[in-house]
Motif scaffolding. Structure first.
Motif, PDB file in Angstrom:
ATOM      1  N   PRO A 178       0.135 -26.064  16.958  1.00 16.70           N
ATOM      2  CA  PRO A 178       1.550 -26.313  16.997  1.00 16.70           C
ATOM      3  C   PRO A 178       2.266 -25.723  18.213  1.00 16.70           C
ATOM      4  CG  PRO A 178       0.995 -24.312  15.628  1.00 16.70           C
ATOM      5  CD  PRO A 178      -0.172 -25.109  16.007  1.00 16.70           C
ATOM      6  N   SER A 179       3.351 -26.467  18.618  1.00 14.94           N
ATOM      7  CA  SER A 179       4.106 -25.845  19.616  1.00 14.94           C
ATOM      8  C   SER A 179       4.787 -24.281  19.420  1.00 14.94           C
ATOM      9  CB  SER A 179       5.310 -26.762  20.090  1.00 14.94           C
ATOM     10  OG  SER A 179       6.139 -26.870  18.867  1.00 14.94           O
ATOM     11  N   ILE A 180       5.040 -23.874  20.643  1.00 17.74           N
ATOM     12  CA  ILE A 180       5.430 -22.332  20.348  1.00 17.74           C
ATOM     13  C   ILE A 180       6.952 -22.456  19.829  1.00 17.74           C
ATOM     14  CG2 ILE A 180       6.405 -20.459  21.956  1.00 17.74           C
ATOM     15  CD1 ILE A 180       3.941 -21.388  23.973  1.00 17.74           C
ATOM     16  N   ALA A 181       7.736 -23.037  19.998  1.00 16.34           N
ATOM     17  CA  ALA A 181       9.147 -23.097  19.464  1.00 16.34           C
ATOM     18  C   ALA A 181       8.937 -24.154  18.217  1.00 16.34           C
ATOM     19  CB  ALA A 181      10.146 -23.667  20.491  1.00 16.34           C
ATOM     20  N   ARG A 182       8.857 -23.721  17.043  1.00 16.08           N
ATOM     21  CA  ARG A 182       8.697 -24.352  16.152  1.00 16.08           C
ATOM     22  C   ARG A 182       9.293 -24.005  14.782  1.00 16.08           C
ATOM     23  NH1 ARG A 182       4.010 -21.059  15.915  1.00 16.08           N
ATOM     24  NH2 ARG A 182       3.603 -20.461  13.881  1.00 16.08           N
ATOM     25  N   ILE A 183       9.774 -25.014  13.943  1.00 21.62           N
ATOM     26  CA  ILE A 183      10.543 -24.533  12.624  1.00 21.62           C
ATOM     27  C   ILE A 183       9.653 -25.344  11.746  1.00 21.62           C
ATOM     28  CG2 ILE A 183      12.401 -24.725  11.304  1.00 21.62           C
ATOM     29  CD1 ILE A 183      14.112 -24.428  13.900  1.00 21.62           C
ATOM     30  N   ARG A 184       8.647 -24.538  11.066  1.00 23.65           N
ATOM     31  CA  ARG A 184       7.988 -25.197  10.146  1.00 23.65           C
ATOM     32  C   ARG A 184       8.601 -25.861   8.810  1.00 23.65           C
ATOM     33  NH1 ARG A 184       3.772 -21.622  10.080  1.00 23.65           N
ATOM     34  NH2 ARG A 184       2.283 -22.836  11.378  1.00 23.65           N
ATOM     35  N   LYS A 185       8.315 -27.232   8.416  1.00 24.21           N
ATOM     36  CA  LYS A 185       8.903 -27.857   7.361  1.00 24.21           C
ATOM     37  C   LYS A 185       7.750 -28.006   6.322  1.00 24.21           C
ATOM     38  CE  LYS A 185      12.714 -29.093  10.054  1.00 24.21           C
ATOM     39  NZ  LYS A 185      14.243 -29.666   9.958  1.00 24.21           N
ATOM     40  N   ASP A 186       8.471 -28.326   5.203  1.00 29.85           N
ATOM     41  CA  ASP A 186       7.303 -29.035   3.991  1.00 29.85           C
ATOM     42  C   ASP A 186       6.396 -30.006   4.736  1.00 29.85           C
ATOM     43  OD1 ASP A 186       8.422 -27.141   2.290  1.00 29.85           O
ATOM     44  OD2 ASP A 186       9.624 -28.816   1.267  1.00 29.85           O
ATOM     45  N   TYR A 187       5.058 -30.164   4.122  1.00 33.08           N
ATOM     46  CA  TYR A 187       4.330 -31.043   4.729  1.00 33.08           C
ATOM     47  C   TYR A 187       4.646 -32.601   4.010  1.00 33.08           C
ATOM     48  CZ  TYR A 187       0.965 -27.572   6.064  1.00 33.08           C
ATOM     49  OH  TYR A 187       0.387 -26.519   6.726  1.00 33.08           O
ATOM     50  N   VAL A 188       4.646 -33.599   4.784  1.00 35.30           N
ATOM     51  CA  VAL A 188       4.881 -34.974   4.573  1.00 35.30           C
ATOM     52  C   VAL A 188       3.970 -35.771   5.126  1.00 35.30           C
ATOM     53  CG1 VAL A 188       6.604 -36.674   4.987  1.00 35.30           C
ATOM     54  CG2 VAL A 188       7.256 -34.389   5.108  1.00 35.30           C
ATOM     55  N   CYS A 189       3.197 -36.505   3.989  1.00 33.08           N
ATOM     56  CA  CYS A 189       2.465 -37.371   4.260  1.00 33.08           C
ATOM     57  C   CYS A 189       2.875 -38.620   4.937  1.00 33.08           C
ATOM     58  CB  CYS A 189       1.765 -38.095   2.697  1.00 33.08           C
ATOM     59  SG  CYS A 189       0.220 -39.085   3.202  1.00 33.08           S
ATOM     60  N   THR A 190       2.356 -38.682   6.044  1.00 32.58           N
ATOM     61  CA  THR A 190       2.674 -39.672   7.188  1.00 32.58           C
ATOM     62  C   THR A 190       1.595 -41.165   6.954  1.00 32.58           C
ATOM     63  OG1 THR A 190       1.412 -38.828   8.879  1.00 32.58           O
ATOM     64  CG2 THR A 190       3.848 -38.306   8.951  1.00 32.58           C
ATOM     65  N   ARG A 191       0.543 -40.963   6.307  1.00 36.55           N
ATOM     66  CA  ARG A 191      -0.332 -42.157   6.064  1.00 36.55           C
ATOM     67  C   ARG A 191      -1.382 -42.072   5.160  1.00 36.55           C
ATOM     68  NH1 ARG A 191      -5.351 -44.172   7.641  1.00 36.55           N
ATOM     69  NH2 ARG A 191      -6.098 -42.424   8.815  1.00 36.55           N
ATOM     70  N   LYS A 192      -1.547 -42.992   4.155  1.00 35.54           N
ATOM     71  CA  LYS A 192      -2.280 -42.668   3.099  1.00 35.54           C
ATOM     72  C   LYS A 192      -3.713 -43.417   3.405  1.00 35.54           C
ATOM     73  CE  LYS A 192       0.809 -41.715  -0.254  1.00 35.54           C
ATOM     74  NZ  LYS A 192       0.776 -40.481  -0.922  1.00 35.54           N
ATOM     75  N   SER A 193      -4.765 -43.009   2.723  1.00 34.55           N
ATOM     76  CA  SER A 193      -6.044 -43.636   2.863  1.00 34.55           C
ATOM     77  C   SER A 193      -5.970 -45.047   2.577  1.00 34.55           C
ATOM     78  CB  SER A 193      -6.940 -42.887   1.876  1.00 34.55           C
ATOM     79  OG  SER A 193      -7.123 -41.540   2.214  1.00 34.55           O
ATOM     80  N   GLY A 194      -6.665 -45.715   3.785  1.00 38.13           N
ATOM     81  CA  GLY A 194      -6.685 -47.148   3.346  1.00 38.13           C
ATOM     82  C   GLY A 194      -5.524 -47.943   4.165  1.00 38.13           C
ATOM     83  N   GLU A 195      -4.600 -47.323   4.669  1.00 39.29           N
ATOM     84  CA  GLU A 195      -3.461 -47.903   5.294  1.00 39.29           C
ATOM     85  C   GLU A 195      -3.731 -48.216   6.874  1.00 39.29           C
ATOM     86  OE1 GLU A 195       0.227 -45.506   4.804  1.00 39.29           O
ATOM     87  OE2 GLU A 195       0.348 -46.419   2.594  1.00 39.29           O
TER      88      GLU A 195
END
Length: 66
Positions: free
Chosen positions: A49-66
């Motif tokens: 992670p970058s030094i200046a960060r604001i962690r948010k909830d995880y979000v799936c950006t790609r499903k298996s097989g896509e």
């Protein structure tokens, strides 16, 4: 002996990631807007992670097989 704040944060991040992956078993790539993670053989591999960060909830950006 007490855990440091950084150690507690790291442990919480790990628990959150494990819970996310259990809830999204088909997710192949995800982000918390700090790190980008890829699932490889059931293990999450994440960018630093970058030094200046604001962690948010995880979000799936790609499903298996896509």
């Amino acid at each position: 002996m007490h855990k440091s704040a950084a150690a507690k944060d790291a442990a919480q991040v790990q628990r959150n990631m494990e819970a996310f992956l259990k809830a999204e078993p088909a997710c192949a790539e995800f982000t918390d807007q700090c790190s980008i993670c890829k699932v490889d053989n059931g293990q999450a591999i994440c960018s630093t992670p970058s030094i200046a960060r604001i962690r948010k909830d995880y979000v799936c950006t790609r499903k298996s097989g896509e």
